[in-house]
Write a protein that holds these residues in place. Structure first.
Motif, PDB file in Angstrom:
ATOM      1  N   VAL A 217       0.542  -1.543   0.470  1.00 29.30           N
ATOM      2  CA  VAL A 217       0.250   0.067   0.056  1.00 29.30           C
ATOM      3  C   VAL A 217       0.615   1.449  -0.207  1.00 29.30           C
ATOM      4  O   VAL A 217       1.044   2.276  -0.693  1.00 29.30           O
ATOM      5  N   PHE A 218       2.038   1.478   0.453  1.00 29.75           N
ATOM      6  CA  PHE A 218       2.752   2.759   0.456  1.00 29.75           C
ATOM      7  C   PHE A 218       3.437   3.011  -0.489  1.00 29.75           C
ATOM      8  O   PHE A 218       3.397   3.677  -0.774  1.00 29.75           O
ATOM      9  N   THR A 220       2.160   2.045  -2.982  1.00 32.67           N
ATOM     10  CA  THR A 220       1.385   2.504  -4.400  1.00 32.67           C
ATOM     11  C   THR A 220       1.043   3.853  -4.355  1.00 32.67           C
ATOM     12  O   THR A 220       0.541   4.763  -5.250  1.00 32.67           O
ATOM     13  N   GLU A 221       1.265   4.133  -2.323  1.00 36.13           N
ATOM     14  CA  GLU A 221       0.790   5.606  -2.380  1.00 36.13           C
ATOM     15  C   GLU A 221       1.796   6.836  -3.099  1.00 36.13           C
ATOM     16  O   GLU A 221       1.141   7.282  -4.313  1.00 36.13           O
ATOM     17  N   ILE A 224       0.852   6.393  -6.225  1.00 38.36           N
ATOM     18  CA  ILE A 224      -0.502   7.932  -6.792  1.00 38.36           C
ATOM     19  C   ILE A 224      -0.351   9.293  -7.034  1.00 38.36           C
ATOM     20  O   ILE A 224      -0.825  10.076  -7.564  1.00 38.36           O
ATOM     21  N   GLU A 225       0.671   9.062  -6.179  1.00 37.60           N
ATOM     22  CA  GLU A 225       1.303  10.675  -6.106  1.00 37.60           C
ATOM     23  C   GLU A 225       1.953  11.457  -6.893  1.00 37.60           C
ATOM     24  O   GLU A 225       1.700  12.561  -7.834  1.00 37.60           O
ATOM     25  N   ARG A 228      -0.018  11.611  -9.832  1.00 39.22           N
ATOM     26  CA  ARG A 228      -1.124  12.418  -9.394  1.00 39.22           C
ATOM     27  C   ARG A 228      -0.919  13.926  -9.617  1.00 39.22           C
ATOM     28  O   ARG A 228      -1.155  15.491 -10.715  1.00 39.22           O
ATOM     29  N   THR A 251      -8.975   0.668   3.752  1.00 42.01           N
ATOM     30  CA  THR A 251      -8.079   1.371   2.949  1.00 42.01           C
ATOM     31  C   THR A 251      -8.610   0.801   1.547  1.00 42.01           C
ATOM     32  O   THR A 251      -7.709   1.028   0.300  1.00 42.01           O
ATOM     33  N   ARG A 254     -11.192   2.920  -0.598  1.00 38.63           N
ATOM     34  CA  ARG A 254      -9.857   4.238  -0.842  1.00 38.63           C
ATOM     35  C   ARG A 254      -9.146   4.003  -2.296  1.00 38.63           C
ATOM     36  O   ARG A 254      -9.206   4.796  -2.698  1.00 38.63           O
ATOM     37  N   LEU A 255      -8.398   3.119  -1.933  1.00 31.16           N
ATOM     38  CA  LEU A 255      -7.567   2.213  -3.353  1.00 31.16           C
ATOM     39  C   LEU A 255      -7.728   2.499  -4.404  1.00 31.16           C
ATOM     40  O   LEU A 255      -7.688   3.055  -5.738  1.00 31.16           O
ATOM     41  N   GLU A 258      -9.077   5.799  -5.488  1.00 31.56           N
ATOM     42  CA  GLU A 258      -8.204   6.653  -6.343  1.00 31.56           C
ATOM     43  C   GLU A 258      -7.421   6.417  -7.892  1.00 31.56           C
ATOM     44  O   GLU A 258      -7.616   6.773  -8.392  1.00 31.56           O
TER      45      GLU A 258
END
Length: 403
Positions: A217-218, A220-221, A224-225, A228, A251, A254-255, A258
């Protein structure tokens, strides 16, 4: 061209008119009409979109070679080292193995392919060049996107970045990344290099993610950052990422939201693991989801046989699908789901009950296959197949034509 007596997605017997590379008309089958030269006899078979394999490693294939004992050890680095020790150990030129694997994929019904091409300090550009040669050889039979892929990581071995950049200069379509936290252990730098090269050469990004739970998840975030911040909506794919649904429901939700917002795609190989983001939820949220075979009887795994109909069965099975509309969703993901990742002009499934890819105006990349219904075709995986690409027959009876 007229495709006579076929059943689009299992519907009633129809005659399908092909003009150029598109479906021009679908009308009730006229049994009395005499066949014309060049018509395709459907013989009552199903008419489906052809398959899209958007996660395959043509560069590491052993298809066509003698079966060998699996010698890989667990873990990405150990598996990669096993490949590095063994991939040159064959009398058959590497380029011939790659081309032979792609040929078998087309013969069995796949006309859209996104393949990895490993680039590192060991193989340098040799594997990449073999894949590019196969792409060129079968340019009239399939659409092939080549991803330059740092299988051994980007930061662990000096010189890797130079080879990656050279492959992009030579025409790679996609920039790959892999396990930025677990393999390279510097996710910020790893992803900055991946996205930086993608932006420089105006190509898409595909992140190969095996990382578990919160670590996945980390990473992947961070993806995502960057998606964007760089405005790369619709240009990023997460491959595997089978641990993203294992943390908690909030979680996962949310993913998915996004991914839908940024049009980040997902490519699955239908692994037999728990903790994946739910397929139905992804599709219904508007996330592009494609399917791939991953390795093809290579140094990583003895699985893989070039047949995406087999892999569609696996996708349905590993998701516990029994209902027809669920199995048909797996079939839609394996065909048009992947097609929509490779080209946003392609229609895609966005919910249960949808059957994209065989309507008037759709591209004539098609598969005729024996079966009572689409679900039975997935269960029985028949071999009476005819494959069309851009409105032309490119394979019949599991043999490629026109090479």
């Amino acid at each position: 061209m007229l495709i006579r007596d076929v059943r689009p997605w299992g519907a009633s017997a129809s005659d399908v008119v092909i003009e150029g590379d598109r479906i021009a008309a679908v009308r009730p089958h006229d049994a009395a009409a005499p066949p014309a030269h060049g018509d395709v006899d459907g013989r009552g078979r199903l008419l489906l979109p052809s398959f899209s394999d958007v996660h395959v490693h043509l560069d590491s294939s052993r298809i066509g070679l003698p079966f060998r004992e699996h010698t890989g050890a667990p873990g990405v680095w150990a598996m990669m080292m096993n490949d590095r020790r063994n991939w040159r150990d064959t009398d058959v030129p590497h380029a011939d193995i790659v081309a032979g694997t792609l040929e078998r994929m087309i013969a069995k019904g796949t006309t859209r392919v996104r393949t990895y091409a490993q680039v590192d300090v060991d193989c340098r550009l040799e594997k990449f060049e073999s894949v590019m040669a196969a792409k060129q050889k079968f340019a009239d039979h399939a659409d092939v996107q080549v991803m330059t892929f740092p299988q051994a990581g980007i930061l662990r071995e000096e010189g890797t970045i130079d080879y990656l950049e050279e492959s992009l200069r030579q025409g790679a379509d996609v920039m790959g990344g892999i396990d930025p936290s677990m393999l390279d252990r510097d996710p910020v730098r790893h992803l900055d290099i991946v996205f930086g090269l993608a932006e420089k050469y105006q190509v898409e990004v595909d992140i190969h993610l095996h990382e578990p739970g919160m670590l996945g998840v980390f990473s992947t975030e961070l993806v995502i950052e960057r998606t964007r911040a760089l405005g790369m909506h619709g240009k990023v794919t997460m491959s595997h990422a089978y641990g993203l649904g294992s943390v908690n429901e909030a979680t996962s939700r949310r993913l998915i939201e996004e991914f839908a917002e940024l049009d980040i795609s997902m490519a699955t190989v239908a692994p037999s693991v728990s903790g994946q983001l739910p397929l139905v939820s992804l599709v219904e949220a508007g996330v592009r989801v494609g399917l791939g075979e991953d390795g093809q009887r290579d140094y990583w795994s003895p699985y893989g046989n070039c047949d995406m109909l087999d892999r569609t069965w696996q996708l349905a099975f590993t998701n516990g699908f029994r209902r027809d509309d669920h199995v048909e969703l797996a079939l839609a993901v394996g065909t048009m789901g992947g097609a929509s990742i490779m080209s946003h002009d392609s229609p895609r499934p966005t919910g249960l009950g949808q059957r994209p890819g065989v309507a008037v105006g759709d591209r004539a990349d098609l598969l005729l296959v024996d079966g009572e219904t689409p679900t039975s075709a997935v269960m029985d995986r028949g071999t009476d197949r005819t494959v069309l690409h851009d409105g032309r027959v490119v394979a019949d009876d599991l043999r490629i034509v026109g090479v």
